[in-house]
Design a protein around this motif. Sequence first.
Motif, PDB file in Angstrom:
ATOM      1  N   LEU A   4       9.113  -7.984  -7.646  1.00 23.14           N
ATOM      2  CA  LEU A   4       8.412  -8.019  -8.845  1.00 23.14           C
ATOM      3  C   LEU A   4       6.937  -7.327  -8.872  1.00 23.14           C
ATOM      4  N   GLY A   5       6.567  -6.427  -9.598  1.00 25.84           N
ATOM      5  CA  GLY A   5       5.343  -5.822  -9.792  1.00 25.84           C
ATOM      6  C   GLY A   5       4.183  -6.584 -10.619  1.00 25.84           C
ATOM      7  N   VAL A   6       3.209  -7.314  -9.930  1.00 28.45           N
ATOM      8  CA  VAL A   6       2.371  -8.352 -10.468  1.00 28.45           C
ATOM      9  C   VAL A   6       1.388  -7.658 -11.276  1.00 28.45           C
TER      10      VAL A   6
ATOM     11  N   PHE B 117       0.699  -1.123  -0.179  1.00 28.60           N
ATOM     12  CA  PHE B 117      -0.083   0.108   0.072  1.00 28.60           C
ATOM     13  C   PHE B 117       0.796   1.198  -0.146  1.00 28.60           C
ATOM     14  N   ARG B 118       0.845   2.001  -0.979  1.00 30.90           N
ATOM     15  CA  ARG B 118       1.414   3.412  -0.950  1.00 30.90           C
ATOM     16  C   ARG B 118       0.339   4.555  -1.476  1.00 30.90           C
ATOM     17  N   HIS B 119       0.569   5.678  -0.591  1.00 34.31           N
ATOM     18  CA  HIS B 119      -0.673   6.769  -1.145  1.00 34.31           C
ATOM     19  C   HIS B 119       0.096   7.570  -2.261  1.00 34.31           C
ATOM     20  N   GLU B 120      -0.035   7.027  -3.563  1.00 34.67           N
ATOM     21  CA  GLU B 120       0.641   7.556  -4.796  1.00 34.67           C
ATOM     22  C   GLU B 120      -0.546   8.250  -5.416  1.00 34.67           C
ATOM     23  N   ARG B 121       0.194   9.087  -6.509  1.00 34.38           N
ATOM     24  CA  ARG B 121      -1.022   9.578  -7.488  1.00 34.38           C
ATOM     25  C   ARG B 121      -1.507   8.562  -8.346  1.00 34.38           C
TER      26      ARG B 121
ATOM     27  N   SER C 239       6.967   2.092 -16.283  1.00 35.67           N
ATOM     28  CA  SER C 239       7.660   0.933 -16.812  1.00 35.67           C
ATOM     29  C   SER C 239       8.180   0.193 -16.239  1.00 35.67           C
ATOM     30  N   GLY C 240       8.361   0.414 -14.726  1.00 38.46           N
ATOM     31  CA  GLY C 240       9.182  -0.481 -13.838  1.00 38.46           C
ATOM     32  C   GLY C 240       8.343  -1.732 -13.405  1.00 38.46           C
ATOM     33  N   ILE C 241       8.811  -2.868 -13.906  1.00 37.58           N
ATOM     34  CA  ILE C 241       8.099  -4.092 -13.463  1.00 37.58           C
ATOM     35  C   ILE C 241       8.993  -4.863 -12.119  1.00 37.58           C
ATOM     36  N   GLY C 242       9.945  -4.406 -11.744  1.00 35.11           N
ATOM     37  CA  GLY C 242      10.674  -5.139 -10.796  1.00 35.11           C
ATOM     38  C   GLY C 242      12.016  -4.365 -10.463  1.00 35.11           C
ATOM     39  N   GLY C 243      12.557  -4.434  -9.269  1.00 40.14           N
ATOM     40  CA  GLY C 243      13.466  -4.019  -8.867  1.00 40.14           C
ATOM     41  C   GLY C 243      13.932  -4.551  -7.431  1.00 40.14           C
TER      42      GLY C 243
ATOM     43  N   VAL D  40      19.058   5.084  -8.797  1.00 46.13           N
ATOM     44  CA  VAL D  40      18.955   5.300  -7.415  1.00 46.13           C
ATOM     45  C   VAL D  40      17.553   4.772  -7.184  1.00 46.13           C
ATOM     46  N   ARG D  41      17.339   4.287  -6.058  1.00 45.92           N
ATOM     47  CA  ARG D  41      15.987   3.661  -5.803  1.00 45.92           C
ATOM     48  C   ARG D  41      15.477   4.286  -4.474  1.00 45.92           C
ATOM     49  N   GLY D  42      14.057   4.273  -4.672  1.00 45.44           N
ATOM     50  CA  GLY D  42      13.334   5.054  -3.832  1.00 45.44           C
ATOM     51  C   GLY D  42      13.358   4.554  -2.342  1.00 45.44           C
TER      52      GLY D  42
ATOM     53  N   ALA E  47      -2.689   4.659 -14.893  1.00 44.79           N
ATOM     54  CA  ALA E  47      -2.302   3.462 -15.367  1.00 44.79           C
ATOM     55  C   ALA E  47      -1.091   2.714 -15.010  1.00 44.79           C
ATOM     56  N   GLY E  48      -1.186   1.451 -14.224  1.00 42.78           N
ATOM     57  CA  GLY E  48      -0.163   0.971 -13.624  1.00 42.78           C
ATOM     58  C   GLY E  48       0.598   1.361 -12.316  1.00 42.78           C
ATOM     59  N   ARG E  49      -0.165   2.479 -11.757  1.00 40.43           N
ATOM     60  CA  ARG E  49       0.326   2.968 -10.477  1.00 40.43           C
ATOM     61  C   ARG E  49      -0.955   3.023  -9.529  1.00 40.43           C
ATOM     62  N   TYR E  50      -1.059   2.181  -8.534  1.00 42.37           N
ATOM     63  CA  TYR E  50      -2.237   1.989  -7.619  1.00 42.37           C
ATOM     64  C   TYR E  50      -1.790   2.462  -6.106  1.00 42.37           C
ATOM     65  N   ARG E  51      -2.704   2.395  -5.427  1.00 40.88           N
ATOM     66  CA  ARG E  51      -2.369   2.645  -3.904  1.00 40.88           C
ATOM     67  C   ARG E  51      -2.367   1.364  -3.250  1.00 40.88           C
ATOM     68  N   GLN E  52      -3.192   0.382  -3.947  1.00 43.63           N
ATOM     69  CA  GLN E  52      -2.761  -1.246  -3.307  1.00 43.63           C
ATOM     70  C   GLN E  52      -2.302  -1.719  -4.603  1.00 43.63           C
ATOM     71  N   PHE E  53      -1.260  -2.561  -4.169  1.00 41.74           N
ATOM     72  CA  PHE E  53      -0.719  -3.474  -5.597  1.00 41.74           C
ATOM     73  C   PHE E  53      -0.122  -4.512  -4.882  1.00 41.74           C
ATOM     74  N   THR E  54       0.453  -5.468  -5.871  1.00 44.06           N
ATOM     75  CA  THR E  54       0.669  -6.909  -5.793  1.00 44.06           C
ATOM     76  C   THR E  54       2.198  -7.260  -5.971  1.00 44.06           C
ATOM     77  N   GLN E  55       2.819  -7.626  -5.068  1.00 43.25           N
ATOM     78  CA  GLN E  55       4.332  -7.873  -5.432  1.00 43.25           C
ATOM     79  C   GLN E  55       4.374  -9.372  -5.062  1.00 43.25           C
ATOM     80  N   VAL E  56       5.592  -9.875  -5.749  1.00 40.81           N
ATOM     81  CA  VAL E  56       6.019 -11.007  -5.595  1.00 40.81           C
ATOM     82  C   VAL E  56       7.501 -10.404  -5.010  1.00 40.81           C
TER      83      VAL E  56
HETATM   84  P1  AMP Z   1       9.725  -1.066  -5.426  1.00 44.15           P
HETATM   85  O1  AMP Z   1       9.181  -1.493  -3.937  1.00 44.15           O
HETATM   86  O2  AMP Z   1       9.357   0.175  -5.448  1.00 44.15           O
HETATM   87  O3  AMP Z   1      10.977  -1.261  -5.869  1.00 44.15           O
HETATM   88  O4  AMP Z   1       8.718  -1.548  -6.691  1.00 44.15           O
HETATM   89  C1  AMP Z   1       8.971  -2.662  -6.965  1.00 44.15           C
HETATM   90  C2  AMP Z   1       7.972  -2.980  -8.154  1.00 44.15           C
HETATM   91  O5  AMP Z   1       6.787  -3.052  -7.618  1.00 44.15           O
HETATM   92  C3  AMP Z   1       8.153  -1.987  -9.176  1.00 44.15           C
HETATM   93  O6  AMP Z   1       8.937  -2.244 -10.239  1.00 44.15           O
HETATM   94  C4  AMP Z   1       6.575  -2.000  -9.705  1.00 44.15           C
HETATM   95  O7  AMP Z   1       6.460  -2.862 -10.676  1.00 44.15           O
HETATM   96  C5  AMP Z   1       5.844  -2.364  -8.426  1.00 44.15           C
HETATM   97  N1  AMP Z   1       5.101  -1.287  -7.728  1.00 44.15           N
HETATM   98  C6  AMP Z   1       5.638  -0.397  -6.819  1.00 44.15           C
HETATM   99  N2  AMP Z   1       4.697   0.679  -6.800  1.00 44.15           N
HETATM  100  C7  AMP Z   1       3.741   0.053  -7.233  1.00 44.15           C
HETATM  101  C8  AMP Z   1       2.321   0.969  -7.334  1.00 44.15           C
HETATM  102  N3  AMP Z   1       2.186   1.958  -6.583  1.00 44.15           N
HETATM  103  N4  AMP Z   1       1.599   0.250  -8.048  1.00 44.15           N
HETATM  104  C9  AMP Z   1       1.595  -0.873  -8.833  1.00 44.15           C
HETATM  105  N5  AMP Z   1       2.923  -1.271  -8.923  1.00 44.15           N
HETATM  106  C10 AMP Z   1       4.020  -0.815  -8.091  1.00 44.15           C
END
Ligand code: AMP
Length: 415
Positions: A307-309, A113-117, A280-284, A258-260, A120-129
Amino acid sequence: MSERFKVPRGTFDVLPEQQPVRERIQAVSRRRLEAAGYGHIDTPIFEDTDLFARGVGESTDIVQKQMFTFEDQGGRSLTLRPEATASVCRAYLEHGMQKLAQPVKLWMDGSFFRHERPQAGRYRQFTQVDAEAIGSDSPLIDAEMILLASDILIELGVEGVRLRLGSLGTPAARAAYLDELRDYLRSHEGRLSDDVRSRLDVNPLRAFDADHPGTREVMADAPTLLDRLDPEDAEHFADVRALLDRNGVAYDLDPTLVRGLDYYTRTVFEFDCESLGAQSGIGGGGRYDGLIEQLGGPPTPGCGWALGVDRIALALADGAARGPEEPRQGVFVVAGDDRRDAALALVTELRRAGIPADLDLAGRGTKGQMKQADRIGAHYALILSEEAKATLRDMDSGEERQVDPATLVETLSSP
Ligand code: AMP
């Protein structure tokens, strides 16, 4: 009439037809990670706010602007997890995993969960592996982790993926470098864009991304962090690169990566997918050798990625990488009004035997029920007529035969 409810801004429902691609991403990740010795861990959806404040870093955007923080009934400050690494490191310490054989390799998936703007592709609840390997500073770990993420993306069929790779060295080397870069930019201030000049103190690295011709000329000769790494860090990074080369992983060196999150040291990397546009970031991920200590543990190196599911699902839905069409399966029992009880009993018997089965629940006529059998992709329609007689129709071939409903499970189970 009262207003209808909608999902909160920046969140979305995942509908049944959207599940297969997400389930495939999770299944491929799980299989590859477990085959590589990563154990499955689940941590709570919320944690003490301080864990993230200390773990992710007070000065980061995530902590300053993006956390969903609330007070519980006992007055404790809790936060919906914005990322996984801090939680996994907390669990490592809380369960004494430093006593296990090192490194301890763990993976998880779930909602963050992140309170972002929202966009498309950026959400406040998102799924990661997420995958983490804690307790080794060997470059083999960095390489293994990047290889695993890369192989998962390849098996999924994500196209147009680019891997960017950098090294941040130690926090001290990084701080000294940023001072040097600021001095360098100041000494060429007259040729820089207004934008770069105004952000010089806050984020001098931004200058590397500028399109402005004057700024670009200045940056062509600017020092890079990769040139300023301590000798051991430079050697570590060279080892990681050599291992990736040897295993056929292509990457672009990105000295400005640099990463956030504050906790990274040494190797950092990001996977981008060009078809996704702005997000465009799908993982990091990367190495975080100081994090466990920052959370109150002994000095312990670690490395991980996420990875951003949701974004990978978007990339797969856009491209040609869709899976093959599902084959027809199971039985749809077609029955007239007087045979509905018998239909439910038969469906129950089939389901208990592990055969997918369904029946009409909407009062359709026989014709409507046949249509429904086709629509849901049933392999067979079973038309119940008299007590001990029924017609089994193969929905693919149209072939029909008489069967005894009492022995249907055996009939369908025998090849
Ligand atoms: P991070 O934890 O910021 O390194 O993010 C890892 C991956 O999670 C990113 O490459 C995105 O694919 C995905 N991700 C991060 N923040 C979001 C978000 N707000 N909405 C959707 N996917 C996200």
